[in-house]
Design a protein around this motif. Structure first.
Motif, PDB file in Angstrom:
ATOM      1  N   ALA A 125       0.823  -1.214   0.000  1.00 34.81           N
ATOM      2  CA  ALA A 125       0.000   0.000   0.000  1.00 34.81           C
ATOM      3  C   ALA A 125       0.853   1.258   0.000  1.00 34.81           C
ATOM      4  O   ALA A 125       0.352   2.355  -0.224  1.00 34.81           O
ATOM      5  N   SER A 137       2.427   2.873   2.520  1.00 32.79           N
ATOM      6  CA  SER A 137       1.943   3.774   3.567  1.00 32.79           C
ATOM      7  C   SER A 137       3.097   4.371   4.359  1.00 32.79           C
ATOM      8  O   SER A 137       3.954   3.647   4.861  1.00 32.79           O
ATOM      9  N   TYR A 189       4.053  11.204  -3.758  1.00 31.85           N
ATOM     10  CA  TYR A 189       3.087  10.112  -3.606  1.00 31.85           C
ATOM     11  C   TYR A 189       1.688  10.587  -3.978  1.00 31.85           C
ATOM     12  O   TYR A 189       1.234  11.643  -3.529  1.00 31.85           O
ATOM     13  N   LYS A 234      -2.169   4.796  -3.057  1.00 27.43           N
ATOM     14  CA  LYS A 234      -1.566   3.474  -2.909  1.00 27.43           C
ATOM     15  C   LYS A 234      -1.539   2.703  -4.226  1.00 27.43           C
ATOM     16  O   LYS A 234      -0.858   1.686  -4.325  1.00 27.43           O
TER      17      LYS A 234
END
Length: 614
Positions: free
Chosen positions: A18, A20, A113, A116
């Motif tokens: 993902a 994260s 970013y 995800k």
């Protein structure tokens, strides 16, 4: 990181698919805490070495351990709780503390970013074992620790867990190039610091090591209750069936396994995961800084790296199947390799079993659907494996691959005999017929042997009864949907999906799980099927009792349809927790009212329609 193993030969990789920054922050905090935790483990021979599990199961030592041990225990526990609070606070707020973000350059990789499913490769070597400064508080070396989130783009299919694993294999070959790869799911923790050494015994055996591709560990769980209401422990598979396959060439690959690097090798490209590189690879590492190594390894986890290669086909884990582990293990064994089963008395790994019925059904839908897809694929054990592996192992694979279509027979026996009982139609031999004996023998023989197997696997009688219930539920819901989805995909009406089993439960759910109360709680098409079948059998049994009271003799009915009465009665008894959830319970774990109304209406309609048919 705290395995009883030379740290310079140990490298740990976290694959965060993902991407994260919260997961990265948790790993960063863990890497700092490890500098205190690992010396503590070695000093006092701590077991288990997962701090969360250790502090739950262990109290402060009494005076017999000495004041030093008590002081160290309380100090390390305080450090752990502080780390836990920081991680949980960041998770609750949904952001990283500004102090941590400014302190560590790794967070800058999230500046570009997007989501995800849309981000660059994020790779960070948090600890480099070859760095003289990477030591714990005692000055001992620490193992290499790496965070990886492979690149993801919406226009590139990512191949689920298999794609993440293959990216991890390539990156690890560049950074550490380990000869042995241990694959561990994120919801499991190591329960024995000697596990790595135990697995190596197979790979270093002078006579048989050349044939061993992987060592398979059983899936065991720390939160399974005494009578295991969802059959999550898979006792018979773990303690009986896998030992049987071990004598036929080795068990299936099911996520918890140690591999030799060479069977996942990248022949014909610039990357080789094998013992061939050895010293030259180490020399190359010394000439590169960590930043140079990270930059070079990032390209191996890009979306485009696998284009025009054999990754997912002849190299690495196989693509195109929800159970990438099983199909990969089968293809490895079909190339002449064998596997070994390691089921030590002290469990090597412990994890979290599903604690609600929806979680169990989703998990088994994925498993059975993936296995059925293997049966219908070019790697089918029915034909591809013929002559490549032993007949016993071939049949073992086929048993699991036929889980899903077994739903058809189970649905028939769950519906037709009960409806015919209501109508007064006999399907099985009467008690006076000699043909009654074979039916009775098969029924009682099957369930007595099943009970004996379960008890020999350290189960309980009530646990076995729960296993029969979940056997019925899986085959009439999970396997039914798995069969339907697989056929639709084969006909071109769907795509392969990877359903993740959620293991997180709130406090109320956990309390009911500890009391072994079945958890429903949500409306689901699977629940509609289960509830309809349960209500149908209840209505049929009530209808037969009504007939006996009003018109007929029970003795005559028992003589003509004993097996149907037994089958319908057992189905009603098995479904008692479901009736409670449908009709009696008031807590949040009950069956939703909408499911109760739908299932009751459909079951009543079916019974009424069948009763009026001539």
């Amino acid at each position: 990181m705290s395995y009883d193993y030379p740290p310079e030969k140990l490298a740990i990789y976290l694959s965060d698919d993902a991407g994260s920054d919260l997961t990265f922050y948790a790993l960063l905090e863990a890497s700092i805490f490890a500098k205190q935790w690992i010396p503590f483990c070695k000093k006092f021979n701590v077991q288990p070495r997962s701090p969360a599990a250790y502090f739950v199961s262990t109290s402060p030592p009494d005076d017999g351990g000495g004041q030093s041990q008590t002081r160290d225990f309380l100090a390390i526990k305080k450090l752990y709780r502080e780390m836990e609070d920081r991680i949980e606070t960041a998770t609750m707020l949904g952001r990283i503390p500004e102090e941590a973000r400014l302190k560590h350059e790794g967070f800058s990789q999230w500046d570009s970013y997007s989501s995800k499913r849309d981000h660059d490769t994020i790779l960070k070597i948090l600890i480099d074992s070859k760095d003289p400064c990477s030591t714990d508080i005692d000055g001992s070396a620490l193992p290499t620790l790496v965070y990886l989130a492979r690149e993801k783009r919406p226009q590139h299919f990512h191949n689920f867990k298999a794609g993440a694993m293959n990216a991890l294999i390539r990156v690890s070959s560049k950074i550490s190039n380990g000869q042995i790869i241990l694959n561990l799911d994120c919801d499991m923790y190591s329960n024995d610091p000697l596990t790595v050494r135990d697995a190596l015994c197979f790979f270093l055996d002078e006579e048989k090591s050349q044939d061993i591709a992987f060592v398979q560990f059983p899936q065991c769980f720390a939160n399974v209750t005494k009578n295991d209401p969802y059959g999550s422990f898979l006792r018979v598979i773990t303690n009986v069936e896998f030992h049987g396959t071990d004598g036929c060439g080795g068990p299936l690959y099911i996520e918890l396994a140690a591999f030799t690097g060479e069977i996942l090798s990248v022949e014909g490209s610039s990357i080789k995961i094998r013992r061939l590189i050895g010293k030259k690879h180490d020399d190359h590492r010394r000439q590169q800084s960590v930043h140079e190594l990270e930059a070079e390894a990032k390209t191996l986890a890009s979306c485009t790296f696998e284009q025009n290669t054999q990754w997912g086909n002849e190299m690495g884990l196989k693509y195109g199947c929800p159970v990438e582990d099983v199909i990969t293990g089968l293809s490895i064994q079909c190339k002449g390799w064998k596997s070994a089963y390691l089921n030590p008395e002290r469990k090597a790994f412990l994890g979290l079993a599903p604690s609600t019925l929806p979680q169990v059904l989703v998990q088994h839908k994925r498993w059975s659907e993936g296995d059925f897809q293997i049966l219908l694929s070019k790697y089918s054990p029915a034909w591809y494996a013929h002559g490549r592996i032993s007949l016993g192992l071939q049949l073992g694979y086929c048993c699991y691959c036929l889980w899903a279509p077994n739903c058809l027979a189970t649905l028939y026996y769950s519906i037709i005999p009960s409806l015919c009982l209501l109508k007064g139609i006999s399907l099985f031999p009467q008690v006076s017929s000699p043909w009654f004996l074979p039916f009775a023998y098969v029924i009682f023989g099957k369930y007595i042997s099943s009970l004996v197997e379960f008890l020999r696997a350290d189960g309980t009688v009530l646990g076995w009864w729960n296993e029969q219930r979940i056997w019925l539920y899986k085959r009439t819901s999970s396997y039914l949907f798995a069969t339907t989805d697989t056929i639709l995909k084969k006909l071109g009406f769907g795509d392969t999906a990877f359903a993740i089993t959620d293991k997180v439960a709130d406090e109320d759910v956990s309390e009911r799980y500890e009391k072994e109360m079945m958890e429903f709680g949500s409306a689901s098409p699977m629940f509609v099927v289960l509830s309809t079948l349960a209500m149908l059998n209840l209505f049929c049994l009530v209808g037969v009792v009504k007939k006996v009271i009003i018109n007929e003799s029970f003795v005559r009915l028992y003589q003509t349809m004993p097996l149907q009465i037994l089958l319908c009665g057992v189905l009603v008894l098995v479904n008692l927790p479901l009736y409670q959830g449908l009709l009696l319970r008031k807590d949040r774990g009950r069956m939703p009212t909408s499911v109760t109304l739908k299932s009751s209406a459909v079951a009543l309609l079916v019974c009424a329609t069948f009763s009026f048919l001539h």
